[in-house]
Write a protein that holds these residues in place. Sequence first.
Motif, PDB file in Angstrom:
ATOM      1  N   ALA A   1       0.822  -1.206   0.000  1.00  0.00           N
ATOM      2  CA  ALA A   1       0.000   0.000   0.000  1.00  0.00           C
ATOM      3  C   ALA A   1       0.855   1.255   0.000  1.00  0.00           C
ATOM      4  O   ALA A   1       0.539   2.247  -0.670  1.00  0.00           O
ATOM      5  N   ALA A   2       1.964   1.233   0.746  1.00  0.00           N
ATOM      6  CA  ALA A   2       2.836   2.409   0.816  1.00  0.00           C
ATOM      7  C   ALA A   2       3.539   2.662  -0.509  1.00  0.00           C
ATOM      8  O   ALA A   2       3.630   3.808  -0.961  1.00  0.00           O
ATOM      9  N   VAL A   3       4.041   1.617  -1.167  1.00  0.00           N
ATOM     10  CA  VAL A   3       4.742   1.836  -2.436  1.00  0.00           C
ATOM     11  C   VAL A   3       3.756   2.224  -3.529  1.00  0.00           C
ATOM     12  O   VAL A   3       4.076   3.041  -4.414  1.00  0.00           O
ATOM     13  N   GLU A   4       2.560   1.676  -3.494  1.00  0.00           N
ATOM     14  CA  GLU A   4       1.551   2.084  -4.471  1.00  0.00           C
ATOM     15  C   GLU A   4       1.166   3.546  -4.270  1.00  0.00           C
ATOM     16  O   GLU A   4       0.961   4.289  -5.249  1.00  0.00           O
ATOM     17  N   ALA A   5       1.104   3.977  -3.005  1.00  0.00           N
ATOM     18  CA  ALA A   5       0.817   5.380  -2.723  1.00  0.00           C
ATOM     19  C   ALA A   5       1.925   6.280  -3.260  1.00  0.00           C
ATOM     20  O   ALA A   5       1.667   7.364  -3.795  1.00  0.00           O
ATOM     21  N   ALA A   6       3.182   5.827  -3.135  1.00  0.00           N
ATOM     22  CA  ALA A   6       4.301   6.603  -3.668  1.00  0.00           C
ATOM     23  C   ALA A   6       4.237   6.690  -5.182  1.00  0.00           C
ATOM     24  O   ALA A   6       4.458   7.758  -5.777  1.00  0.00           O
ATOM     25  N   ALA A   7       3.921   5.576  -5.830  1.00  0.00           N
ATOM     26  CA  ALA A   7       3.961   5.509  -7.298  1.00  0.00           C
ATOM     27  C   ALA A   7       2.949   6.428  -7.961  1.00  0.00           C
ATOM     28  O   ALA A   7       3.176   6.898  -9.080  1.00  0.00           O
ATOM     29  N   VAL A   8       1.825   6.700  -7.308  1.00  0.00           N
ATOM     30  CA  VAL A   8       0.784   7.508  -7.942  1.00  0.00           C
ATOM     31  C   VAL A   8       0.913   8.993  -7.626  1.00  0.00           C
ATOM     32  O   VAL A   8       0.130   9.793  -8.142  1.00  0.00           O
ATOM     33  N   THR A   9       1.890   9.373  -6.804  1.00  0.00           N
ATOM     34  CA  THR A   9       2.051  10.791  -6.501  1.00  0.00           C
ATOM     35  C   THR A   9       2.633  11.532  -7.697  1.00  0.00           C
ATOM     36  O   THR A   9       3.389  10.967  -8.501  1.00  0.00           O
ATOM     37  N   ALA A  10       2.298  12.792  -7.806  1.00  0.00           N
ATOM     38  CA  ALA A  10       2.846  13.626  -8.872  1.00  0.00           C
ATOM     39  C   ALA A  10       4.292  13.980  -8.550  1.00  0.00           C
ATOM     40  O   ALA A  10       4.687  14.024  -7.376  1.00  0.00           O
ATOM     41  N   PRO A  11       5.110  14.233  -9.572  1.00  0.00           N
ATOM     42  CA  PRO A  11       6.492  14.640  -9.314  1.00  0.00           C
ATOM     43  C   PRO A  11       6.540  15.875  -8.423  1.00  0.00           C
ATOM     44  O   PRO A  11       5.816  16.852  -8.636  1.00  0.00           O
ATOM     45  N   GLY A  12       7.377  15.818  -7.402  1.00  0.00           N
ATOM     46  CA  GLY A  12       7.521  16.947  -6.499  1.00  0.00           C
ATOM     47  C   GLY A  12       6.374  17.142  -5.536  1.00  0.00           C
ATOM     48  O   GLY A  12       6.305  18.171  -4.856  1.00  0.00           O
ATOM     49  N   ALA A  13       5.475  16.164  -5.425  1.00  0.00           N
ATOM     50  CA  ALA A  13       4.317  16.305  -4.539  1.00  0.00           C
ATOM     51  C   ALA A  13       4.758  16.471  -3.092  1.00  0.00           C
ATOM     52  O   ALA A  13       5.751  15.886  -2.659  1.00  0.00           O
ATOM     53  N   ARG A  14       3.991  17.264  -2.337  1.00  0.00           N
ATOM     54  CA  ARG A  14       4.307  17.482  -0.934  1.00  0.00           C
ATOM     55  C   ARG A  14       4.189  16.174  -0.174  1.00  0.00           C
ATOM     56  O   ARG A  14       3.255  15.402  -0.382  1.00  0.00           O
ATOM     57  N   VAL A  15       5.138  15.910   0.721  1.00  0.00           N
ATOM     58  CA  VAL A  15       5.125  14.693   1.529  1.00  0.00           C
ATOM     59  C   VAL A  15       4.339  14.948   2.812  1.00  0.00           C
ATOM     60  O   VAL A  15       4.701  15.850   3.582  1.00  0.00           O
ATOM     61  N   PRO A  16       3.285  14.189   3.081  1.00  0.00           N
ATOM     62  CA  PRO A  16       2.578  14.351   4.358  1.00  0.00           C
ATOM     63  C   PRO A  16       3.526  14.101   5.524  1.00  0.00           C
ATOM     64  O   PRO A  16       4.337  13.176   5.495  1.00  0.00           O
ATOM     65  N   GLU A  17       3.420  14.936   6.559  1.00  0.00           N
ATOM     66  CA  GLU A  17       4.282  14.846   7.726  1.00  0.00           C
ATOM     67  C   GLU A  17       3.455  14.588   8.983  1.00  0.00           C
ATOM     68  O   GLU A  17       2.238  14.693   8.983  1.00  0.00           O
ATOM     69  N   GLY A  18       4.145  14.239  10.051  1.00  0.00           N
ATOM     70  CA  GLY A  18       3.485  14.013  11.326  1.00  0.00           C
ATOM     71  C   GLY A  18       3.218  12.549  11.583  1.00  0.00           C
ATOM     72  O   GLY A  18       4.070  11.690  11.309  1.00  0.00           O
ATOM     73  N   CYS A  19       2.028  12.237  12.081  1.00  0.00           N
ATOM     74  CA  CYS A  19       1.697  10.870  12.516  1.00  0.00           C
ATOM     75  C   CYS A  19       1.166  10.044  11.353  1.00  0.00           C
ATOM     76  O   CYS A  19      -0.003   9.606  11.354  1.00  0.00           O
ATOM     77  N   VAL A  20       1.995   9.861  10.355  1.00  0.00           N
ATOM     78  CA  VAL A  20       1.627   9.104   9.160  1.00  0.00           C
ATOM     79  C   VAL A  20       2.702   8.061   8.887  1.00  0.00           C
ATOM     80  O   VAL A  20       3.853   8.190   9.310  1.00  0.00           O
ATOM     81  N   GLY A  21       2.335   7.006   8.161  1.00  0.00           N
ATOM     82  CA  GLY A  21       3.306   5.994   7.782  1.00  0.00           C
ATOM     83  C   GLY A  21       4.053   5.455   8.979  1.00  0.00           C
ATOM     84  O   GLY A  21       3.471   5.143  10.027  1.00  0.00           O
ATOM     85  N   ALA A  22       5.366   5.337   8.836  1.00  0.00           N
ATOM     86  CA  ALA A  22       6.194   4.816   9.920  1.00  0.00           C
ATOM     87  C   ALA A  22       6.167   5.698  11.156  1.00  0.00           C
ATOM     88  O   ALA A  22       6.569   5.272  12.240  1.00  0.00           O
ATOM     89  N   GLY A  23       5.682   6.929  11.023  1.00  0.00           N
ATOM     90  CA  GLY A  23       5.610   7.834  12.167  1.00  0.00           C
ATOM     91  C   GLY A  23       4.322   7.749  12.949  1.00  0.00           C
ATOM     92  O   GLY A  23       4.164   8.451  13.954  1.00  0.00           O
ATOM     93  N   ALA A  24       3.389   6.884  12.521  1.00  0.00           N
ATOM     94  CA  ALA A  24       2.080   6.830  13.179  1.00  0.00           C
ATOM     95  C   ALA A  24       2.204   6.514  14.658  1.00  0.00           C
ATOM     96  O   ALA A  24       1.542   7.130  15.498  1.00  0.00           O
TER      97      ALA A  24
END
Length: 337
Positions: free
Chosen positions: A129-152
């Motif tokens: 799910a994480a790599v698929e989420a990366a693959a569909v992002t637009a070039p230079g897209a803002r990276v969500p920060e905070g309590c997401v992904g490995a930071g949850a």
Amino acid sequence: MTDVTGVRVGHATRRGDGWLTGTTVVLAPEGGAVAAVDVRGGGPGTKETDALDPRNVVQRVDAIVLTGGSAYGLDAASGVMAWLEEQSRGVRVGPDPAHVVPVVPAACLFDLGRGGDFRARPDAATGRAAVEAAAVTAPGARVPEGCVGAGAGAVAGRLKGGVGTASTVLDSGITVAALAVVNAAGAVVDAGTGALYGELLVQGRVEYPQERVVEAARRRLDEAAAKNAPPPLNTTLAVVATDAELSKAQAQKLAGTAHDGIARAVRPVHLLHDGDTVFALATGARPLDGHPLALNDILAAAADLVTRAIVRGVRAAESVDGPGGVWPSYGELYEEP
């Protein structure tokens, strides 16, 4: 992180019903990137890091996985490998272009039980799910920060931790960026003043919270700590990336120097129950000046950016009060409305 052209980032986050964890994938451009790693924590959990040794055959990788779930969570890398294989991305090992073995280095942090269920941890499906989420992002897209992904489920000392990113463009035109997941056993804030260590060292001066705010924060942290089990294992993970053309040996130097950024923002650091690990990626889009010291600017920038990314991760985190524990955020404690 995505300011380095071609690099994408995706998160998969699980919250609720006993879950508080996730996985973050840094996806390299098509064709991969030169990669290296430096591990300085005494209790690391990693996968495929030996492949990054400059003495070994693998030259480029297609993805880096940062995941919760302690060693169990390293299974997330299997889902990333499966997706890469479907894209025919990896080390070619046969006559058919589809005959590849993706090399997916990974590192984990300890967040077991922080959502309430010790068995709720990332698996191969989370990594996919994480790599698929990366693959569909637009070039230079803002990276969500905070309590997401490995930071949850990440915790920074007695505060809630999270994911942060930062980047810069050097005078040479080379871009350097960092992504950090802050899950430190050490503290990120000076309890006496409420200042973040990383801001003190990067900015040189900060606006200190008022004394009454600091006192209230200290009481709140003591109350929260009394409700929590002592954190047995913690880890700060980071990926530094650049569009410079680097050898594996130069990339390994970059990963090592970037650890200075953790040491500026977390005190103490690199303990026996930390798993502090930094990966480096170099896409090779811009040649490095042939002078032997040309790498220095990239090294210095990487350390500063890791510090900045840690600060951003802590500031972006949100408080958690659930069955697995209570971790106030820096913003709740120290930032006045």
